[in-house]
Motif scaffolding. Sequence first.
Motif, PDB file in Angstrom:
ATOM      1  N   LYS A 170     -15.122 -27.921  17.168  1.00  0.00           N
ATOM      2  CA  LYS A 170     -14.120 -27.520  16.133  1.00  0.00           C
ATOM      3  C   LYS A 170     -12.539 -27.432  16.678  1.00  0.00           C
ATOM      4  O   LYS A 170     -11.629 -27.723  15.900  1.00  0.00           O
ATOM      5  CB  LYS A 170     -14.538 -26.268  15.455  1.00  0.00           C
ATOM      6  CG  LYS A 170     -13.810 -25.735  14.359  1.00  0.00           C
ATOM      7  CD  LYS A 170     -14.099 -26.293  12.965  1.00  0.00           C
ATOM      8  CE  LYS A 170     -13.694 -25.469  11.713  1.00  0.00           C
ATOM      9  NZ  LYS A 170     -14.127 -26.089  10.759  1.00  0.00           N
ATOM     10  N   THR A 216      -9.309 -29.581  14.991  1.00  0.00           N
ATOM     11  CA  THR A 216      -8.144 -28.579  14.610  1.00  0.00           C
ATOM     12  C   THR A 216      -7.062 -28.831  15.312  1.00  0.00           C
ATOM     13  O   THR A 216      -5.842 -29.015  14.556  1.00  0.00           O
ATOM     14  CB  THR A 216      -8.540 -27.029  14.923  1.00  0.00           C
ATOM     15  OG1 THR A 216      -9.559 -26.577  14.225  1.00  0.00           O
ATOM     16  CG2 THR A 216      -7.537 -26.175  14.130  1.00  0.00           C
ATOM     17  N   SER A 255      -3.755 -30.530  13.595  1.00  0.00           N
ATOM     18  CA  SER A 255      -2.681 -29.552  13.702  1.00  0.00           C
ATOM     19  C   SER A 255      -1.222 -30.498  14.232  1.00  0.00           C
ATOM     20  O   SER A 255      -0.302 -30.585  13.590  1.00  0.00           O
ATOM     21  CB  SER A 255      -2.646 -28.469  14.597  1.00  0.00           C
ATOM     22  OG  SER A 255      -1.553 -27.676  14.872  1.00  0.00           O
ATOM     23  N   ILE A 293     -13.190 -29.632   8.342  1.00  0.00           N
ATOM     24  CA  ILE A 293     -12.401 -28.566   8.281  1.00  0.00           C
ATOM     25  C   ILE A 293     -12.266 -28.103   6.797  1.00  0.00           C
ATOM     26  O   ILE A 293     -11.840 -28.788   5.989  1.00  0.00           O
ATOM     27  CB  ILE A 293     -10.934 -28.835   8.861  1.00  0.00           C
ATOM     28  CG1 ILE A 293     -11.216 -29.178  10.295  1.00  0.00           C
ATOM     29  CG2 ILE A 293      -9.850 -27.796   8.879  1.00  0.00           C
ATOM     30  CD1 ILE A 293      -9.931 -29.602  11.117  1.00  0.00           C
ATOM     31  N   SER A 294     -12.349 -26.721   6.426  1.00  0.00           N
ATOM     32  CA  SER A 294     -12.193 -26.279   5.144  1.00  0.00           C
ATOM     33  C   SER A 294     -11.008 -26.356   4.624  1.00  0.00           C
ATOM     34  O   SER A 294      -9.810 -26.535   5.344  1.00  0.00           O
ATOM     35  CB  SER A 294     -12.518 -24.878   4.933  1.00  0.00           C
ATOM     36  OG  SER A 294     -11.590 -23.932   5.571  1.00  0.00           O
ATOM     37  N   ASP A 309      -9.150 -23.952   3.288  1.00  0.00           N
ATOM     38  CA  ASP A 309      -8.457 -22.710   3.784  1.00  0.00           C
ATOM     39  C   ASP A 309      -7.977 -22.879   5.161  1.00  0.00           C
ATOM     40  O   ASP A 309      -6.633 -22.508   5.607  1.00  0.00           O
ATOM     41  CB  ASP A 309      -9.388 -21.329   3.672  1.00  0.00           C
ATOM     42  CG  ASP A 309      -9.832 -20.922   2.383  1.00  0.00           C
ATOM     43  OD1 ASP A 309      -8.889 -21.422   1.346  1.00  0.00           O
ATOM     44  OD2 ASP A 309     -10.727 -20.294   2.069  1.00  0.00           O
ATOM     45  N   GLU A 310      -8.746 -23.530   5.979  1.00  0.00           N
ATOM     46  CA  GLU A 310      -8.298 -23.765   7.435  1.00  0.00           C
ATOM     47  C   GLU A 310      -7.097 -24.718   7.180  1.00  0.00           C
ATOM     48  O   GLU A 310      -6.083 -24.512   8.237  1.00  0.00           O
ATOM     49  CB  GLU A 310      -9.514 -24.300   8.447  1.00  0.00           C
ATOM     50  CG  GLU A 310     -10.460 -23.415   8.624  1.00  0.00           C
ATOM     51  CD  GLU A 310     -11.797 -23.886   9.030  1.00  0.00           C
ATOM     52  OE1 GLU A 310     -12.172 -23.409  10.169  1.00  0.00           O
ATOM     53  OE2 GLU A 310     -12.015 -24.847   8.661  1.00  0.00           O
ATOM     54  N   VAL A 336      -3.959 -22.957   6.801  1.00  0.00           N
ATOM     55  CA  VAL A 336      -3.285 -22.155   7.872  1.00  0.00           C
ATOM     56  C   VAL A 336      -2.700 -23.297   8.937  1.00  0.00           C
ATOM     57  O   VAL A 336      -1.782 -23.031   9.350  1.00  0.00           O
ATOM     58  CB  VAL A 336      -4.608 -21.489   8.481  1.00  0.00           C
ATOM     59  CG1 VAL A 336      -3.967 -20.960  10.032  1.00  0.00           C
ATOM     60  CG2 VAL A 336      -5.154 -20.307   7.678  1.00  0.00           C
ATOM     61  N   ILE A 337      -3.443 -24.246   9.204  1.00  0.00           N
ATOM     62  CA  ILE A 337      -3.081 -25.545   9.958  1.00  0.00           C
ATOM     63  C   ILE A 337      -1.725 -25.807   9.419  1.00  0.00           C
ATOM     64  O   ILE A 337      -0.547 -26.031  10.323  1.00  0.00           O
ATOM     65  CB  ILE A 337      -3.885 -26.417  10.342  1.00  0.00           C
ATOM     66  CG1 ILE A 337      -5.236 -26.056  10.981  1.00  0.00           C
ATOM     67  CG2 ILE A 337      -3.251 -27.693  10.856  1.00  0.00           C
ATOM     68  CD1 ILE A 337      -6.183 -26.806  11.151  1.00  0.00           C
ATOM     69  N   ASN A 371      -0.993 -22.646  13.848  1.00  0.00           N
ATOM     70  CA  ASN A 371      -1.720 -23.199  14.969  1.00  0.00           C
ATOM     71  C   ASN A 371      -0.950 -23.875  16.016  1.00  0.00           C
ATOM     72  O   ASN A 371      -0.070 -24.671  15.790  1.00  0.00           O
ATOM     73  CB  ASN A 371      -2.619 -24.253  14.448  1.00  0.00           C
ATOM     74  CG  ASN A 371      -4.062 -24.321  15.068  1.00  0.00           C
ATOM     75  OD1 ASN A 371      -4.530 -23.457  15.668  1.00  0.00           O
ATOM     76  ND2 ASN A 371      -4.433 -25.455  15.228  1.00  0.00           N
TER      77      ASN A 371
END
Length: 138
Positions: free
Chosen positions: A4, A8, A12, A41-42, A44-45, A48-49, A54
Amino acid sequence: MSTKTEKTILLSDMIRFRKSKEALDDLDFTFFEDVAEALEISKDELEVIYEGTNSPTHRKVSTERITHFHRLLLAMDIDKEPSTKDLEKAKNFGFRMGFHESAIELVMDSMGDYPNKVHTPGAFLEIFSDYYDNEEEE
């Protein structure tokens, strides 16, 4: 890509790279949503990214860095018209990843030799391996 964290980091870096444009458009965000979905990757994630909370992590293995740089260049070209600012940002990413300026210049100069200015993965790896193999022989 197995973890993960790796997924990410990739997303990012792709987003950070695309933010070099003055304004991101719907095509950009749709692209990131598709990549996030493919990487599991959701939304929501992704949000954030996308908001930049991040921080980047540097890869240590050369093949991982080369592959990651190739992915960033693919992201740069999603609108098929990379600006001078996009190209400079790409070079700076390459420098921060630890690549020699000559290798980066070879990649940038040869982009026009490929359909849609996208190197094949093999050609991309060959540029770097040829450069570093030659550098070690000197």
